[in-house]
Write a protein that holds these residues in place. Structure first.
Motif, PDB file in Angstrom:
ATOM      1  N   GLU A 292      -0.894  -2.114 -17.862  1.00  0.00           N
ATOM      2  CA  GLU A 292       0.563  -2.090 -17.744  1.00  0.00           C
ATOM      3  C   GLU A 292       0.996  -1.920 -16.294  1.00  0.00           C
ATOM      4  OE1 GLU A 292       2.063  -0.280 -22.020  1.00  0.00           O
ATOM      5  OE2 GLU A 292       1.300   1.108 -20.507  1.00  0.00           O
ATOM      6  N   ARG A 293       0.238  -1.152 -15.529  1.00  0.00           N
ATOM      7  CA  ARG A 293       0.537  -1.031 -14.097  1.00  0.00           C
ATOM      8  C   ARG A 293       0.392  -2.378 -13.403  1.00  0.00           C
ATOM      9  NH1 ARG A 293       0.536   4.259 -11.917  1.00  0.00           N
ATOM     10  NH2 ARG A 293       0.168   5.833 -13.533  1.00  0.00           N
ATOM     11  N   LYS A 294      -0.651  -3.103 -13.779  1.00  0.00           N
ATOM     12  CA  LYS A 294      -0.828  -4.437 -13.185  1.00  0.00           C
ATOM     13  C   LYS A 294       0.341  -5.352 -13.559  1.00  0.00           C
ATOM     14  CE  LYS A 294      -5.878  -4.405 -13.384  1.00  0.00           C
ATOM     15  NZ  LYS A 294      -7.054  -5.072 -14.002  1.00  0.00           N
ATOM     16  N   ARG A 295       0.744  -5.269 -14.824  1.00  0.00           N
ATOM     17  CA  ARG A 295       1.812  -6.155 -15.301  1.00  0.00           C
ATOM     18  C   ARG A 295       3.113  -5.930 -14.542  1.00  0.00           C
ATOM     19  NH1 ARG A 295       4.531  -6.105 -21.350  1.00  0.00           N
ATOM     20  NH2 ARG A 295       5.872  -7.953 -21.055  1.00  0.00           N
ATOM     21  N   ILE A 296       3.461  -4.670 -14.319  1.00  0.00           N
ATOM     22  CA  ILE A 296       4.730  -4.394 -13.638  1.00  0.00           C
ATOM     23  C   ILE A 296       4.624  -4.719 -12.153  1.00  0.00           C
ATOM     24  CG2 ILE A 296       4.272  -1.952 -13.141  1.00  0.00           C
ATOM     25  CD1 ILE A 296       7.197  -1.386 -13.811  1.00  0.00           C
ATOM     26  N   CYS A 297       3.446  -4.516 -11.576  1.00  0.00           N
ATOM     27  CA  CYS A 297       3.293  -4.798 -10.139  1.00  0.00           C
ATOM     28  C   CYS A 297       3.245  -6.296  -9.842  1.00  0.00           C
ATOM     29  CB  CYS A 297       2.034  -4.117  -9.611  1.00  0.00           C
ATOM     30  SG  CYS A 297       2.183  -2.320  -9.467  1.00  0.00           S
ATOM     31  N   LYS A 298       2.940  -7.102 -10.848  1.00  0.00           N
ATOM     32  CA  LYS A 298       2.938  -8.552 -10.653  1.00  0.00           C
ATOM     33  C   LYS A 298       4.336  -9.084 -10.366  1.00  0.00           C
ATOM     34  CE  LYS A 298       0.781 -11.143 -13.547  1.00  0.00           C
ATOM     35  NZ  LYS A 298       0.283 -11.673 -14.847  1.00  0.00           N
ATOM     36  N   LEU A 299       5.359  -8.298 -10.694  1.00  0.00           N
ATOM     37  CA  LEU A 299       6.728  -8.738 -10.426  1.00  0.00           C
ATOM     38  C   LEU A 299       7.035  -8.790  -8.938  1.00  0.00           C
ATOM     39  CD1 LEU A 299       8.443  -6.454 -13.086  1.00  0.00           C
ATOM     40  CD2 LEU A 299       8.134  -8.930 -13.280  1.00  0.00           C
ATOM     41  N   MET A 300       6.276  -8.060  -8.137  1.00  0.00           N
ATOM     42  CA  MET A 300       6.595  -7.867  -6.720  1.00  0.00           C
ATOM     43  C   MET A 300       5.767  -8.801  -5.858  1.00  0.00           C
ATOM     44  SD  MET A 300       6.232  -4.285  -4.661  1.00  0.00           S
ATOM     45  CE  MET A 300       4.517  -4.137  -5.164  1.00  0.00           C
ATOM     46  N   ASP A 301       6.395  -9.316  -4.790  1.00  0.00           N
ATOM     47  CA  ASP A 301       5.713 -10.137  -3.790  1.00  0.00           C
ATOM     48  C   ASP A 301       5.450  -9.260  -2.571  1.00  0.00           C
ATOM     49  OD1 ASP A 301       4.753 -11.975  -2.010  1.00  0.00           O
ATOM     50  OD2 ASP A 301       6.306 -13.479  -2.393  1.00  0.00           O
ATOM     51  N   CYS A 302       4.193  -8.950  -2.347  1.00  0.00           N
ATOM     52  CA  CYS A 302       3.843  -8.047  -1.246  1.00  0.00           C
ATOM     53  C   CYS A 302       4.192  -8.616   0.116  1.00  0.00           C
ATOM     54  CB  CYS A 302       2.352  -7.716  -1.303  1.00  0.00           C
ATOM     55  SG  CYS A 302       1.866  -6.818  -2.791  1.00  0.00           S
ATOM     56  N   LYS A 303       4.271  -9.933   0.203  1.00  0.00           N
ATOM     57  CA  LYS A 303       4.618 -10.561   1.496  1.00  0.00           C
ATOM     58  C   LYS A 303       6.052 -10.262   1.900  1.00  0.00           C
ATOM     59  CE  LYS A 303       3.670 -14.820   0.346  1.00  0.00           C
ATOM     60  NZ  LYS A 303       3.158 -14.656  -1.027  1.00  0.00           N
ATOM     61  N   LYS A 304       6.889  -9.880   0.922  1.00  0.00           N
ATOM     62  CA  LYS A 304       8.313  -9.714   1.202  1.00  0.00           C
ATOM     63  C   LYS A 304       8.725  -8.236   1.309  1.00  0.00           C
ATOM     64  CE  LYS A 304       9.777 -14.123  -0.712  1.00  0.00           C
ATOM     65  NZ  LYS A 304      10.701 -14.809  -1.622  1.00  0.00           N
ATOM     66  N   LEU A 305       7.756  -7.383   1.575  1.00  0.00           N
ATOM     67  CA  LEU A 305       8.068  -5.981   1.808  1.00  0.00           C
ATOM     68  C   LEU A 305       8.297  -5.749   3.290  1.00  0.00           C
ATOM     69  CD1 LEU A 305       5.528  -4.121  -0.521  1.00  0.00           C
ATOM     70  CD2 LEU A 305       7.907  -4.719  -0.987  1.00  0.00           C
ATOM     71  N   SER A 306       9.278  -4.941   3.611  1.00  0.00           N
ATOM     72  CA  SER A 306       9.523  -4.592   5.009  1.00  0.00           C
ATOM     73  C   SER A 306       8.412  -3.688   5.520  1.00  0.00           C
ATOM     74  CB  SER A 306      10.874  -3.891   5.134  1.00  0.00           C
ATOM     75  OG  SER A 306      10.835  -2.641   4.462  1.00  0.00           O
ATOM     76  N   ILE A 307       8.413  -3.427   6.826  1.00  0.00           N
ATOM     77  CA  ILE A 307       7.393  -2.559   7.420  1.00  0.00           C
ATOM     78  C   ILE A 307       7.468  -1.170   6.798  1.00  0.00           C
ATOM     79  CG2 ILE A 307       6.658  -1.437   9.549  1.00  0.00           C
ATOM     80  CD1 ILE A 307       7.545  -3.897  11.066  1.00  0.00           C
ATOM     81  N   ASP A 308       8.681  -0.652   6.640  1.00  0.00           N
ATOM     82  CA  ASP A 308       8.849   0.666   6.041  1.00  0.00           C
ATOM     83  C   ASP A 308       8.300   0.695   4.614  1.00  0.00           C
ATOM     84  OD1 ASP A 308       9.984   1.795   8.247  1.00  0.00           O
ATOM     85  OD2 ASP A 308      12.046   1.374   7.631  1.00  0.00           O
ATOM     86  N   ALA A 309       8.639  -0.329   3.827  1.00  0.00           N
ATOM     87  CA  ALA A 309       8.157  -0.384   2.450  1.00  0.00           C
ATOM     88  C   ALA A 309       6.648  -0.531   2.411  1.00  0.00           C
ATOM     89  CB  ALA A 309       8.826  -1.530   1.708  1.00  0.00           C
ATOM     90  N   SER A 310       6.087  -1.318   3.326  1.00  0.00           N
ATOM     91  CA  SER A 310       4.639  -1.500   3.371  1.00  0.00           C
ATOM     92  C   SER A 310       3.935  -0.187   3.669  1.00  0.00           C
ATOM     93  CB  SER A 310       4.287  -2.551   4.434  1.00  0.00           C
ATOM     94  OG  SER A 310       4.823  -3.810   4.095  1.00  0.00           O
ATOM     95  N   MET A 311       4.448   0.550   4.656  1.00  0.00           N
ATOM     96  CA  MET A 311       3.833   1.835   4.990  1.00  0.00           C
ATOM     97  C   MET A 311       3.923   2.803   3.821  1.00  0.00           C
ATOM     98  SD  MET A 311       4.698   2.567   8.973  1.00  0.00           S
ATOM     99  CE  MET A 311       6.461   2.466   8.796  1.00  0.00           C
ATOM    100  N   HIS A 312       5.060   2.760   3.096  1.00  0.00           N
ATOM    101  CA  HIS A 312       5.194   3.630   1.928  1.00  0.00           C
ATOM    102  C   HIS A 312       4.212   3.210   0.842  1.00  0.00           C
ATOM    103  CE1 HIS A 312       6.944   5.193  -1.834  1.00  0.00           C
ATOM    104  NE2 HIS A 312       7.446   6.157  -1.078  1.00  0.00           N
ATOM    105  N   ALA A 313       4.059   1.909   0.627  1.00  0.00           N
ATOM    106  CA  ALA A 313       3.162   1.408  -0.418  1.00  0.00           C
ATOM    107  C   ALA A 313       1.711   1.752  -0.125  1.00  0.00           C
ATOM    108  CB  ALA A 313       3.334  -0.101  -0.555  1.00  0.00           C
TER     109      ALA A 313
END
Length: 624
Positions: free
Chosen positions: A450-471
């Motif tokens: 289920e974690r994989k399923r919900i994370c598939k909604l997100m495109d990691c390429k489109k995260l800002s620097i702040d969001a990337s560091m948080h992730a």
């Protein structure tokens, strides 16, 4: 207010107790008329000379011993209306105005006070007063219409109601430059009332009158009469849809207290049916054209319809209209609470229906008849603009953030709603990441799949620097997501610094990294352990960097960044990512040996077609 005086003799009607009326005269009364619980002691001659109905009653009366006595229990207007008619018969002074004219007219009709009985009778005189004065007056027409309800259906048979409605509708449709009468509710004062000289142009005085000057006055009408007036106004096709919409909005706020107070307050049982009728009438009267009323107002009507438990037809009509202009809404508008007794906080299903209605507008194919049995297919571009689609996608992202806080929200509802806008390209997925992170935080017990399923909604390429560091520091995310964030951040770092891309083994794509291949389980176990240790070490290093630069809150993506400190962290992060190339290589090589549960589909893009598209298609669908 217009008025008319009839008769010339002084009013000599007097009261004896609460229920007796008589005429002060030297002649004894010879007829008693009982109207309801009031007895009138009167004289035959003046009454019978003008009332055909009383003539018939006297002729059939059998009580001669104590004088004639007749019962009139169903006269319109009751005792007050009969008293007006009786005074007219005696020639006494009677004053008619907008408040009593319709009851007097219906009573005179009931008593048969027509021209065939005597010339210049009461019915004729009232008809002249109505046509020459009342129907020409804006306020008086509304008052007469308000007082007509107890007189129905006789008032309708006499055409008084229809004449009032026509008079009101005609005045509402008059060009505002020709409105020279005063209007009551919060009206703008005329210049001469403020002691200011009016603006003159060629000798003509111009008053500044708003287009919706008539709206508030009509709010005094009952819903059935209001419906008749608005329908008449719409039929004339003179006023704009926006003005009609403003009238309906004002009436809704006046008659439905829930709308103005912004909350669903308790309604008395007797008022529920009345409120339902008002709401159904407003929805029925809404102009068919889009944007005649705001999306926020439509959503308020929908919330009220749910609260009042209206039928599905009314709610579906509101859902359809809201979907047509959903891009105007904000997230607080679509937070529709579930009724008491439901497990979830918000009604996600109804929002999903609204979003579907929004995209239903974008059908591009239709078949038109050309003539006879020939048909041709007409293809047209979607009517939805990229800007409106983007606004709705952002709205859904913000909505997902709010509903993710609900601990009882099923994953399927979250994912199904997010997938409706997955095909819309957004420049940033930070909001979507925040929603996913919030859901994972509130639902720690969900499974790995289920974690994989919900994370598939997100495109990691489109995260800002702040969001990337948080992730990268987010332990709630699957390991594969963190690795992808690291990979794309290193790609971005390399692109901005002009260096080469990360040193990933040849002929290895990101898709290969994600999917992996079958191999030795023993090798996979060893590699996974090493990778987890590397990842844990990297997270600690990043956390220490942020703490050393003044950021005491690890949830940085949810707070306003400190620019000076973040620049230092970003620069050090770039260096860290560059020094961790061995970590990326390790994950790439792990893909050849790992056949465990993490070898799932790519979570790098929420839209598979977008990942497969050519550069030209990506450019065409991008948002600047």
């Amino acid at each position: 207010m217009k008025f008319m005086k009839l008769g010339s003799k002084p009013d000599t009607f007097q009261t004896d107790g609460n229920n007796d009326r008589y005429v002060a005269s030297d002649l004894a009364s010879d007829i008693t008329v009982t109207v309801g619980d009031i007895k009138f002691y009167l004289h035959k001659f003046p009454l019978l000379s003008k009332s055909a109905h009383l003539q018939k009653l006297i002729a059939t009366s059998s009580n001669v011993e104590n004088g004639d006595e007749v019962q009139i229990s169903d006269i319109p207007g009751g005792p007050p209306a009969f008293e007006i008619c009786a005074k007219f018969c005696y020639g006494m002074i009677v004053t008619l105005n907008a408040y009593n004219v319709i009851s007097a007219r219906c009573a005179s009709e009931f008593l048969g006070m027509h021209e065939t009985v005597e010339k210049g009778n009461l019915s004729y005189k009232i008809d002249v007063f109505l046509s020459s004065s009342i129907f020409y007056s804006w306020k008086d027409s509304i008052i007469v219409l308000q007082t007509s309800k107890p007189m129905l259906p006789l008032a309708e048979d006499l055409k008084i109601v229809s004449h009032c409605i026509e008079s009101i509708a005609n005045k509402a449709c008059v060009d505002v430059s020709k409105v020279d009468w005063s209007y009551s509710y919060n009206r703008m004062k005329l210049p001469q009332e403020n002691g200011i000289d009016p603006i003159q142009n060629g000798g003509k005085i111009h008053h500044q009158v708003p287009k919706d000057w008539w709206v508030e006055d009509l709010c005094e009408l009952e819903v059935d009469l209001y419906k008749s007036v608005i329908t008449n106004i719409i039929t004339k096709a003179i006023l704009s849809n926006e003005v009609i919409g403003e009238a309906l909005k004002a009436y809704a706020y006046r008659k439905l207290p829930n709308l103005s107070k912004g909350m669903m307050i308790q309604i008395h049982h007797g008022d529920v049916s009345k409120h339902r009728l008002v709401l159904e009438t407003i929805v029925w009267l809404l102009p068919a054209e889009k944007d005649s009323v705001s999306c926020r107002f439509l959503l308020k009507l929908l919330k009220s319809a749910i609260f009042l438990e209206l039928g599905n037809m009314t709610k579906e009509e509101l859902i359809r209209r809201i979907g047509q202009q959903l891009e105007e809404a904000c997230v607080s508008d679509i937070l529709i609470q579930e009724p008491d007794g439901k497990t979830t906080m918000y009604d996600v299903d109804i929002v999903q229906k609204i979003v579907k209605e929004f995209f239903m507008q974008d059908r591009y194919a239709e078949i038109e008849s050309v003539g006879g049995d020939e048909f041709k297919e007409i293809r047209r571009m979607g009517i939805l603009s990229d800007a409106s689609k983007l606004m709705v996608a952002k709205l859904v992202d913000e909505y997902l953030v709010e509903i993710a806080k609900d601990p009882n929200l099923p994953l399927s509802k979250f994912v199904d709603l997010a997938e409706l806008v997955s095909g819309i390209s957004r420049p940033s997925h930070d909001k979507l990441y925040r929603a996913i992170d919030m859901y994972l935080k509130e639902h720690p017990g969900i499974s790995k799949s289920e974690r994989k399923r919900i994370c598939k909604l997100m495109d990691c390429k489109k995260l800002s620097i702040d969001a990337s560091m948080h992730a990268v520091q987010n332990e709630r995310l699957p390991m594969r997501v963190v690795v992808q964030v690291l990979y794309f951040e290193q790609v971005r770092t390399a692109a901005t610094s002009g260096t080469s891309t990360p040193d990933v083994p040849a002929k290895r794509t990101l898709k290969d990294l994600n999917n992996g291949s079958h191999g030795s389980s023993r090798s996979a176990t060893t590699t996974t352990t090493n990778t987890a240790e590397e990842l844990k070490a990297l997270r600690k290093e990043l956390a220490s960097l942020r703490l050393s630069n003044g950021d005491k809150d690890g949830d940085h993506i949810h707070n306003k960044p400190n620019n000076a400190a973040d620049k230092v962290v970003v620069n050090k992060m770039k260096g860290l990512l560059k020094s961790k190339r061995s970590f990326i290589k390790l994950w790439a090589s792990k893909g050849e040996n790992n056949s465990g549960s993490d070898s799932s589909e790519s979570i790098g893009s929420a839209n598979p077609e977008e990942a497969k598209s050519t550069p030209s298609r990506n450019w065409r669908h991008s948002v600047s």
